[in-house]
Design a protein around this motif. Structure first.
Motif, PDB file in Angstrom:
ATOM      1  N   ASP A  94      34.336 -31.842  -8.759  1.00 64.47           N
ATOM      2  CA  ASP A  94      34.021 -32.885  -7.788  1.00 64.47           C
ATOM      3  C   ASP A  94      33.452 -34.054  -8.581  1.00 64.47           C
ATOM      4  OD1 ASP A  94      32.738 -34.577  -5.987  1.00 64.47           O
ATOM      5  OD2 ASP A  94      32.359 -32.935  -4.575  1.00 64.47           O
ATOM      6  N   GLU A 111      27.940 -26.017  -2.440  1.00 61.32           N
ATOM      7  CA  GLU A 111      26.822 -26.232  -3.355  1.00 61.32           C
ATOM      8  C   GLU A 111      25.660 -26.899  -2.630  1.00 61.32           C
ATOM      9  OE1 GLU A 111      28.481 -28.307  -6.721  1.00 61.32           O
ATOM     10  OE2 GLU A 111      29.209 -26.439  -7.596  1.00 61.32           O
ATOM     11  N   LEU A 112      24.478 -26.739  -3.220  1.00 58.97           N
ATOM     12  CA  LEU A 112      23.282 -27.315  -2.605  1.00 58.97           C
ATOM     13  C   LEU A 112      22.931 -28.639  -3.224  1.00 58.97           C
ATOM     14  CD1 LEU A 112      21.379 -23.982  -2.612  1.00 58.97           C
ATOM     15  CD2 LEU A 112      22.228 -25.105  -0.578  1.00 58.97           C
ATOM     16  N   TYR A 125      22.573 -32.226   4.244  1.00 57.88           N
ATOM     17  CA  TYR A 125      22.699 -30.934   4.925  1.00 57.88           C
ATOM     18  C   TYR A 125      22.983 -31.055   6.417  1.00 57.88           C
ATOM     19  CZ  TYR A 125      20.822 -29.239   0.484  1.00 57.88           C
ATOM     20  OH  TYR A 125      20.625 -28.962  -0.846  1.00 57.88           O
ATOM     21  N   ARG A 130      24.657 -21.711 -11.574  1.00 58.45           N
ATOM     22  CA  ARG A 130      24.431 -22.226 -10.225  1.00 58.45           C
ATOM     23  C   ARG A 130      23.201 -21.565  -9.604  1.00 58.45           C
ATOM     24  NH1 ARG A 130      26.758 -22.647  -5.047  1.00 58.45           N
ATOM     25  NH2 ARG A 130      24.859 -22.889  -3.833  1.00 58.45           N
ATOM     26  N   ASN A 147      27.167 -25.261 -14.469  1.00 55.94           N
ATOM     27  CA  ASN A 147      27.877 -24.664 -13.335  1.00 55.94           C
ATOM     28  C   ASN A 147      29.227 -25.356 -13.103  1.00 55.94           C
ATOM     29  OD1 ASN A 147      28.492 -23.729 -10.561  1.00 55.94           O
ATOM     30  ND2 ASN A 147      27.549 -25.652  -9.906  1.00 55.94           N
ATOM     31  N   TRP A 148      29.226 -26.681 -13.210  1.00 55.77           N
ATOM     32  CA  TRP A 148      30.481 -27.410 -12.975  1.00 55.77           C
ATOM     33  C   TRP A 148      31.481 -27.176 -14.098  1.00 55.77           C
ATOM     34  CZ3 TRP A 148      26.816 -31.862 -11.497  1.00 55.77           C
ATOM     35  CH2 TRP A 148      26.475 -31.747 -10.154  1.00 55.77           C
ATOM     36  N   TYR A 191      14.811 -26.039   1.707  1.00 47.21           N
ATOM     37  CA  TYR A 191      14.686 -27.323   1.002  1.00 47.21           C
ATOM     38  C   TYR A 191      14.238 -28.429   1.967  1.00 47.21           C
ATOM     39  CZ  TYR A 191      17.244 -25.530  -3.145  1.00 47.21           C
ATOM     40  OH  TYR A 191      17.648 -24.842  -4.261  1.00 47.21           O
ATOM     41  N   THR A 222      39.577 -32.633  -4.772  1.00 48.53           N
ATOM     42  CA  THR A 222      38.500 -31.753  -4.317  1.00 48.53           C
ATOM     43  C   THR A 222      38.561 -31.540  -2.809  1.00 48.53           C
ATOM     44  OG1 THR A 222      37.114 -33.674  -4.155  1.00 48.53           O
ATOM     45  CG2 THR A 222      36.955 -32.374  -6.177  1.00 48.53           C
ATOM     46  N   GLU A 244      30.956 -37.489   5.489  1.00 47.27           N
ATOM     47  CA  GLU A 244      31.298 -37.546   4.069  1.00 47.27           C
ATOM     48  C   GLU A 244      30.567 -38.700   3.380  1.00 47.27           C
ATOM     49  OE1 GLU A 244      33.055 -35.109   2.826  1.00 47.27           O
ATOM     50  OE2 GLU A 244      32.980 -35.916   0.787  1.00 47.27           O
ATOM     51  N   ASP A 260      25.717 -30.841   7.542  1.00 49.25           N
ATOM     52  CA  ASP A 260      26.772 -29.854   7.787  1.00 49.25           C
ATOM     53  C   ASP A 260      26.206 -28.508   8.257  1.00 49.25           C
ATOM     54  OD1 ASP A 260      25.733 -28.977   5.402  1.00 49.25           O
ATOM     55  OD2 ASP A 260      27.660 -28.753   4.381  1.00 49.25           O
ATOM     56  N   MET A 318      18.804 -21.585   2.032  1.00 50.10           N
ATOM     57  CA  MET A 318      18.300 -22.524   1.028  1.00 50.10           C
ATOM     58  C   MET A 318      18.214 -23.943   1.592  1.00 50.10           C
ATOM     59  SD  MET A 318      17.537 -20.775  -1.637  1.00 50.10           S
ATOM     60  CE  MET A 318      17.752 -21.231  -3.347  1.00 50.10           C
ATOM     61  N   LYS A 319      19.224 -24.341   2.348  1.00 44.29           N
ATOM     62  CA  LYS A 319      19.204 -25.693   2.923  1.00 44.29           C
ATOM     63  C   LYS A 319      17.997 -25.879   3.833  1.00 44.29           C
ATOM     64  CE  LYS A 319      24.129 -26.781   2.746  1.00 44.29           C
ATOM     65  NZ  LYS A 319      25.421 -26.723   3.451  1.00 44.29           N
ATOM     66  N   GLU A 352      34.332 -28.458   3.009  1.00 44.01           N
ATOM     67  CA  GLU A 352      33.327 -27.418   2.812  1.00 44.01           C
ATOM     68  C   GLU A 352      32.520 -27.651   1.549  1.00 44.01           C
ATOM     69  OE1 GLU A 352      33.825 -23.075   1.627  1.00 44.01           O
ATOM     70  OE2 GLU A 352      34.049 -23.024   3.804  1.00 44.01           O
ATOM     71  N   ASN A 362      23.426 -20.022   1.643  1.00 41.55           N
ATOM     72  CA  ASN A 362      23.563 -21.466   1.741  1.00 41.55           C
ATOM     73  C   ASN A 362      22.679 -22.038   2.853  1.00 41.55           C
ATOM     74  OD1 ASN A 362      25.119 -24.013   2.786  1.00 41.55           O
ATOM     75  ND2 ASN A 362      25.872 -23.664   0.718  1.00 41.55           N
ATOM     76  N   TYR A 406      23.198 -27.315 -13.169  1.00 40.10           N
ATOM     77  CA  TYR A 406      24.371 -27.593 -12.340  1.00 40.10           C
ATOM     78  C   TYR A 406      25.519 -28.142 -13.188  1.00 40.10           C
ATOM     79  CZ  TYR A 406      23.604 -26.633  -7.369  1.00 40.10           C
ATOM     80  OH  TYR A 406      23.476 -26.012  -6.149  1.00 40.10           O
ATOM     81  N   TRP A 432      27.022 -37.608   2.933  1.00 38.06           N
ATOM     82  CA  TRP A 432      26.930 -36.644   1.834  1.00 38.06           C
ATOM     83  C   TRP A 432      26.968 -37.380   0.487  1.00 38.06           C
ATOM     84  CZ3 TRP A 432      30.247 -35.523  -2.255  1.00 38.06           C
ATOM     85  CH2 TRP A 432      29.931 -34.377  -2.991  1.00 38.06           C
ATOM     86  N   ILE A 489      28.563 -21.654   5.853  1.00 37.27           N
ATOM     87  CA  ILE A 489      29.173 -21.250   4.585  1.00 37.27           C
ATOM     88  C   ILE A 489      28.728 -19.858   4.193  1.00 37.27           C
ATOM     89  CG2 ILE A 489      29.317 -21.785   2.116  1.00 37.27           C
ATOM     90  CD1 ILE A 489      29.088 -24.816   3.172  1.00 37.27           C
TER      91      ILE A 489
END
Lengths: 212, 10
Positions: free
Chosen positions: A177, B9-10, A48, A5, A165-166, A67, B2, A117, A50, A63-64, B6, A60, A162, A120, A56
Protein backbone atom coordinates in the motif's frame (compact mmCIF):
# COMPACT_ATOMS: atom_id res chain seq x y z
CA UNK A 1 -0.26 -11.27 10.60
CA UNK A 2 3.48 -11.67 10.97
CA UNK A 3 5.87 -11.15 13.87
CA UNK A 4 6.82 -7.60 12.81
CA UNK A 5 3.21 -6.55 12.58
CA UNK A 6 2.32 -8.07 15.96
CA UNK A 7 5.41 -6.61 17.63
CA UNK A 8 4.62 -3.24 16.05
CA UNK A 9 1.06 -3.26 17.36
CA UNK A 10 2.23 -4.26 20.84
CA UNK A 11 4.90 -1.55 20.80
CA UNK A 12 2.22 0.97 19.83
CA UNK A 13 0.01 -0.28 22.64
CA UNK A 14 2.91 -0.10 25.10
CA UNK A 15 3.60 3.51 24.09
CA UNK A 16 -0.02 4.53 24.63
CA UNK A 17 -0.20 2.80 28.01
CA UNK A 18 3.18 4.15 29.18
CA UNK A 19 1.95 7.68 28.50
CA UNK A 20 -1.38 7.14 30.25
CA UNK A 21 0.31 5.58 33.28
CA UNK A 22 2.96 8.29 33.43
CA UNK A 23 0.31 11.00 33.58
CA UNK A 24 -1.87 9.05 36.00
CA UNK A 25 0.88 8.04 38.45
CA UNK A 26 2.64 11.42 38.56
CA UNK A 27 -0.69 13.31 38.45
CA UNK A 28 1.00 15.52 35.90
CA UNK A 29 1.22 15.96 32.15
CA UNK A 30 4.23 18.27 32.28
CA UNK A 31 6.44 17.82 29.23
CA UNK A 32 3.66 16.22 27.18
CA UNK A 33 2.25 17.95 24.12
CA UNK A 34 -1.54 18.03 24.37
CA UNK A 35 -1.59 19.04 20.72
CA UNK A 36 0.13 15.83 19.60
CA UNK A 37 -2.34 13.85 21.69
CA UNK A 38 -5.31 15.63 20.10
CA UNK A 39 -3.83 14.85 16.68
CA UNK A 40 -3.48 11.17 17.60
CA UNK A 41 -7.09 11.09 18.81
CA UNK A 42 -8.07 12.61 15.46
CA UNK A 43 -5.91 10.04 13.63
CA UNK A 44 -7.61 7.08 15.33
CA UNK A 45 -11.08 8.56 14.95
CA UNK A 46 -10.76 9.14 11.21
CA UNK A 47 -8.95 5.85 10.54
CA UNK A 48 -11.18 3.51 12.50
CA UNK A 49 -14.55 4.66 11.19
CA UNK A 50 -14.60 1.26 9.47
CA UNK A 51 -15.42 -0.18 12.89
CA UNK A 52 -18.95 0.81 11.95
CA UNK A 53 -18.92 -0.62 8.43
CA UNK A 54 -16.80 -3.77 8.38
CA UNK A 55 -15.62 -6.49 10.73
CA UNK A 56 -12.12 -7.87 10.16
CA UNK A 57 -11.24 -9.82 13.28
CA UNK A 58 -11.73 -9.73 17.04
CA UNK A 59 -8.09 -8.70 17.39
CA UNK A 60 -8.55 -5.86 14.94
CA UNK A 61 -11.72 -4.56 16.59
CA UNK A 62 -10.32 -4.91 20.10
CA UNK A 63 -7.11 -3.01 19.30
CA UNK A 64 -8.96 -0.24 17.48
CA UNK A 65 -11.34 0.27 20.40
CA UNK A 66 -8.43 0.29 22.89
CA UNK A 67 -6.39 2.76 20.82
CA UNK A 68 -9.32 5.14 20.42
CA UNK A 69 -10.35 4.84 24.08
CA UNK A 70 -6.81 5.45 25.35
CA UNK A 71 -6.30 8.39 22.98
CA UNK A 72 -9.39 10.17 24.31
CA UNK A 73 -8.55 9.25 27.90
CA UNK A 74 -5.11 10.86 27.42
CA UNK A 75 -6.63 14.02 25.96
CA UNK A 76 -9.10 14.12 28.87
CA UNK A 77 -6.31 13.80 31.44
CA UNK A 78 -4.27 16.57 29.81
CA UNK A 79 -6.99 19.11 29.13
CA UNK A 80 -9.42 18.39 31.98
CA UNK A 81 -8.23 16.39 34.97
CA UNK A 82 -4.61 17.55 35.14
CA UNK A 83 -5.06 20.78 33.20
CA UNK A 84 -3.13 22.73 35.88
CA UNK A 85 0.06 20.80 35.05
CA UNK A 86 -0.26 21.18 31.27
CA UNK A 87 2.70 22.94 29.70
CA UNK A 88 0.64 25.20 27.41
CA UNK A 89 3.28 27.92 27.21
CA UNK A 90 5.72 25.55 25.55
CA UNK A 91 3.18 23.58 23.51
CA UNK A 92 2.99 26.23 20.82
CA UNK A 93 3.33 24.26 17.58
CA UNK A 94 0.78 25.55 15.06
CA UNK A 95 -1.21 22.40 14.27
CA UNK A 96 -3.09 24.07 11.42
CA UNK A 97 0.19 23.96 9.52
CA UNK A 98 -0.09 20.17 9.68
CA UNK A 99 -3.83 19.54 9.47
CA UNK A 100 -4.58 21.82 6.50
CA UNK A 101 -1.86 20.56 4.10
CA UNK A 102 -2.45 16.97 5.18
CA UNK A 103 -6.19 17.39 4.54
CA UNK A 104 -5.46 18.82 1.10
CA UNK A 105 -3.06 16.01 0.26
CA UNK A 106 -5.60 13.37 1.37
CA UNK A 107 -8.06 14.83 -1.16
CA UNK A 108 -5.48 14.80 -3.94
CA UNK A 109 -3.60 11.54 -3.36
CA UNK A 110 -5.78 8.61 -2.27
CA UNK A 111 -6.79 5.13 -3.39
CA UNK A 112 -10.42 6.04 -3.96
CA UNK A 113 -12.30 9.33 -3.89
CA UNK A 114 -14.86 8.32 -1.29
CA UNK A 115 -15.47 9.85 2.16
CA UNK A 116 -14.23 6.87 4.21
CA UNK A 117 -11.18 6.38 2.01
CA UNK A 118 -10.26 10.08 2.11
CA UNK A 119 -10.59 10.09 5.90
CA UNK A 120 -8.43 6.95 6.13
CA UNK A 121 -5.80 8.58 3.91
CA UNK A 122 -5.99 11.75 6.00
CA UNK A 123 -5.34 9.69 9.14
CA UNK A 124 -2.31 7.98 7.58
CA UNK A 125 -0.77 11.29 6.49
CA UNK A 126 -1.62 12.99 9.77
CA UNK A 127 -0.16 10.18 11.87
CA UNK A 128 3.15 10.52 10.07
CA UNK A 129 3.56 14.09 11.38
CA UNK A 130 1.41 14.07 14.54
CA UNK A 131 4.44 13.72 16.81
CA UNK A 132 5.94 17.03 15.61
CA UNK A 133 4.28 19.18 18.33
CA UNK A 134 5.75 16.80 20.95
CA UNK A 135 9.25 16.96 19.43
CA UNK A 136 8.86 20.75 19.13
CA UNK A 137 7.95 20.98 22.82
CA UNK A 138 11.04 18.98 23.80
CA UNK A 139 13.26 21.12 21.59
CA UNK A 140 11.79 24.22 23.26
CA UNK A 141 12.26 23.08 26.83
CA UNK A 142 15.54 21.35 25.94
CA UNK A 143 14.80 18.23 27.97
CA UNK A 144 12.44 15.32 28.47
CA UNK A 145 11.65 13.10 31.41
CA UNK A 146 13.01 9.59 30.96
CA UNK A 147 9.54 8.03 30.99
CA UNK A 148 8.52 10.40 28.18
CA UNK A 149 11.48 9.21 26.13
CA UNK A 150 10.40 5.57 26.66
CA UNK A 151 6.99 6.57 25.30
CA UNK A 152 8.55 8.19 22.24
CA UNK A 153 10.86 5.24 21.68
CA UNK A 154 7.98 2.72 21.67
CA UNK A 155 6.00 4.97 19.36
CA UNK A 156 8.90 5.23 16.91
CA UNK A 157 9.69 1.53 17.06
CA UNK A 158 6.07 0.77 16.24
CA UNK A 159 6.23 2.43 12.83
CA UNK A 160 9.72 1.10 12.12
CA UNK A 161 8.42 -2.45 12.76
CA UNK A 162 5.55 -1.75 10.39
CA UNK A 163 8.13 -1.03 7.68
CA UNK A 164 9.52 -4.56 8.17
CA UNK A 165 5.94 -5.84 8.16
CA UNK A 166 5.36 -4.23 4.77
CA UNK A 167 8.59 -5.69 3.35
CA UNK A 168 7.44 -9.09 4.63
CA UNK A 169 3.97 -8.69 3.15
CA UNK A 170 5.37 -7.56 -0.18
CA UNK A 171 7.57 -10.66 -0.47
CA UNK A 172 5.20 -13.25 0.93
CA UNK A 173 1.77 -11.89 0.05
CA UNK A 174 2.46 -9.54 -2.84
CA UNK A 175 0.72 -6.88 -0.78
CA UNK A 176 1.73 -3.27 -0.72
CA UNK A 177 0.00 0.00 0.00
CA UNK A 178 2.04 2.88 -1.34
CA UNK A 179 0.25 5.54 0.73
CA UNK A 180 0.88 3.71 4.00
CA UNK A 181 4.47 2.87 3.07
CA UNK A 182 5.53 6.40 2.07
CA UNK A 183 3.83 7.92 5.13
CA UNK A 184 5.36 5.22 7.32
CA UNK A 185 8.84 5.95 6.00
CA UNK A 186 8.36 9.69 6.66
CA UNK A 187 7.04 8.94 10.15
CA UNK A 188 9.99 6.69 10.98
CA UNK A 189 12.53 9.21 9.66
CA UNK A 190 11.12 11.87 12.00
CA UNK A 191 12.13 9.66 14.94
CA UNK A 192 15.71 9.02 13.78
CA UNK A 193 17.23 12.00 15.54
CA UNK A 194 15.36 11.03 18.69
CA UNK A 195 16.46 7.35 18.40
CA UNK A 196 20.05 8.55 18.30
CA UNK A 197 19.62 10.60 21.49
CA UNK A 198 17.74 7.74 23.16
CA UNK A 199 20.50 5.22 22.51
CA UNK A 200 23.43 7.54 23.29
CA UNK A 201 21.90 9.15 26.39
CA UNK A 202 18.83 7.53 27.92
CA UNK A 203 20.03 3.93 27.61
CA UNK A 204 23.24 4.97 29.34
CA UNK A 205 21.29 6.23 32.31
CA UNK A 206 21.41 9.91 31.46
CA UNK A 207 18.46 12.26 31.23
CA UNK A 208 17.60 13.43 27.75
CA UNK A 209 18.68 17.04 27.54
CA UNK A 210 19.55 18.98 24.44
CA UNK A 211 22.54 21.30 24.18
CA UNK A 212 21.48 24.91 24.68
CA UNK B 1 -3.05 -2.44 -6.92
CA UNK B 2 -4.08 -2.38 -3.33
CA UNK B 3 -7.35 -3.37 -1.79
CA UNK B 4 -9.07 -0.24 -0.58
CA UNK B 5 -12.12 -1.69 1.09
CA UNK B 6 -10.64 -3.85 3.82
CA UNK B 7 -8.00 -2.41 6.11
CA UNK B 8 -6.65 -5.16 8.28
CA UNK B 9 -3.73 -3.11 9.60
CA UNK B 10 -3.96 -0.73 12.53
Amino acid sequence: MNIFRLAGDLSHLAAIIILLLKIWKTRSCAGISGKSQILFALVFTTRYLDLLTSFISLYNTFMKVVYIGCAYATVYLIYMKFKATYDGNHDTFRVEFLVVPVGGLAFLVNHDFSPLEILWTFSIYLESVAILPQLFLISKTGEAETITTHYLFCLGVYRALYLFNWIWRFYFEGFFDMIAIVAGVVQTILYCDFFYLYVTKVLKGKKLSLPA
Amino acid sequence: ETETTEKDEL
